[in-house]
Scaffold this motif. Structure first.
Motif, short mmCIF file in Angstrom:
data_model
loop_
_atom_site.label_atom_id
_atom_site.label_comp_id
_atom_site.label_asym_id
_atom_site.label_seq_id
_atom_site.Cartn_x
_atom_site.Cartn_y
_atom_site.Cartn_z
N TYR A 131 0.85 -1.19 0.00
CA TYR A 131 0.00 0.00 0.00
C TYR A 131 0.88 1.23 0.00
O TYR A 131 1.80 1.36 0.80
N SER A 132 0.62 2.13 -0.91
CA SER A 132 1.40 3.36 -0.98
C SER A 132 0.47 4.50 -1.35
O SER A 132 -0.64 4.29 -1.84
N TYR A 133 0.95 5.70 -1.14
CA TYR A 133 0.17 6.90 -1.46
C TYR A 133 1.15 8.00 -1.85
O TYR A 133 2.35 7.89 -1.56
N PRO A 134 0.68 9.03 -2.52
CA PRO A 134 1.59 10.11 -2.90
C PRO A 134 2.23 10.74 -1.67
O PRO A 134 1.56 11.08 -0.71
N GLY A 135 3.54 10.84 -1.68
CA GLY A 135 4.26 11.41 -0.55
C GLY A 135 4.63 10.38 0.50
O GLY A 135 5.13 10.74 1.57
N ALA A 136 4.39 9.11 0.23
CA ALA A 136 4.73 8.07 1.19
C ALA A 136 6.24 7.93 1.28
O ALA A 136 6.96 8.13 0.30
N PRO A 137 6.77 7.56 2.47
CA PRO A 137 8.23 7.43 2.60
C PRO A 137 8.80 6.24 1.84
O PRO A 137 9.97 6.24 1.48
N PHE A 138 7.98 5.22 1.55
CA PHE A 138 8.45 4.06 0.82
C PHE A 138 7.52 3.82 -0.37
O PHE A 138 6.30 3.91 -0.25
N PRO A 139 8.08 3.47 -1.54
CA PRO A 139 7.22 3.14 -2.68
C PRO A 139 6.60 1.76 -2.50
O PRO A 139 7.01 0.97 -1.64
N ALA A 140 5.58 1.46 -3.31
CA ALA A 140 4.89 0.17 -3.20
C ALA A 140 5.83 -0.99 -3.49
O ALA A 140 5.67 -2.09 -2.97
N SER A 141 6.85 -0.77 -4.31
CA SER A 141 7.78 -1.85 -4.65
C SER A 141 8.65 -2.25 -3.46
O SER A 141 9.28 -3.31 -3.48
N ALA A 142 8.72 -1.44 -2.42
CA ALA A 142 9.53 -1.75 -1.23
C ALA A 142 8.87 -2.82 -0.37
O ALA A 142 9.52 -3.41 0.48
N PHE A 143 7.59 -3.09 -0.60
CA PHE A 143 6.88 -4.08 0.20
C PHE A 143 6.97 -5.43 -0.48
O PHE A 143 6.95 -5.55 -1.69
N ARG A 144 7.03 -6.46 0.34
CA ARG A 144 7.07 -7.82 -0.17
C ARG A 144 5.70 -8.42 0.07
O ARG A 144 5.18 -8.43 1.18
N THR A 145 5.05 -8.90 -0.98
CA THR A 145 3.72 -9.46 -0.86
C THR A 145 3.84 -10.90 -0.37
O THR A 145 4.61 -11.67 -0.89
N THR A 146 3.01 -11.24 0.62
CA THR A 146 3.01 -12.59 1.15
C THR A 146 1.67 -13.25 0.88
O THR A 146 0.67 -12.57 0.67
N ALA A 147 1.63 -14.52 0.92
CA ALA A 147 0.40 -15.31 0.77
C ALA A 147 -0.30 -15.08 -0.55
O ALA A 147 -1.50 -15.24 -0.67
N GLY A 148 0.44 -14.68 -1.56
CA GLY A 148 -0.14 -14.58 -2.91
C GLY A 148 -1.10 -13.44 -3.12
O GLY A 148 -1.86 -13.43 -4.06
N VAL A 149 -1.13 -12.46 -2.26
CA VAL A 149 -2.03 -11.33 -2.41
C VAL A 149 -1.32 -10.28 -3.24
O VAL A 149 -0.19 -9.90 -2.97
N SER A 150 -1.98 -9.80 -4.29
CA SER A 150 -1.40 -8.74 -5.11
C SER A 150 -2.34 -7.56 -5.13
O SER A 150 -3.54 -7.69 -4.97
N ALA A 151 -1.79 -6.41 -5.37
CA ALA A 151 -2.58 -5.17 -5.32
C ALA A 151 -3.38 -4.95 -6.53
O ALA A 151 -3.24 -5.13 -7.60
#
Length: 106
Positions: free
Chosen positions: A86-106
């Motif tokens: 989960y990311s939003y404009p101005g977030a400190p980390f981009p969405a690519s910095a998160f690792r998706t677990t349990a096969g859930v994709s955005a």
């Protein structure tokens, strides 16, 4: 004869001159406005500027609702122990910095 002439003269004057004083005739009642039939006039569509402003407001509302939906989804998955990218404009980390677990994709 004078009496007949005087009566005729008064009669003519009453016809020609408006009444005055306490016994003046009541003013004519104003007629009620006629009801307007909405189907009588053609459809008036909004101007280009009005339509553009309407669509702009709807787009802004839709964006706000989408952001709220994303936040709620991230909160739901967080309660399940799943990291949602989960990311939003101005977030400190981009969405690519998160690792998706349990096969859930955005």
């Amino acid at each position: 004869m004078r009496d007949a002439i005087a009566r005729a003269l008064l009669w003519v004057l009453r016809l020609l001159l408006p009444a005055r004083g306490r016994h003046a005739a009541d003013p004519a009642p104003t007629p009620e406005p006629a009801r307007v039939d909405p189907w009588a006039k053609p459809w008036c569509s909004p101007s280009k500027e009005e339509a553009q402003a309407l669509f702009q407001r709807q787009a802004e509302d839709t964006l706000e609702l989408r952001i709220k939906r994303e936040r709620r989804r991230a909160l739901y998955y967080a309660t399940q122990g799943i990291d949602l990218p989960y990311s939003y404009p101005g977030a400190p980390f981009p969405a690519s910095a998160f690792r998706t677990t349990a096969g859930v994709s955005a």
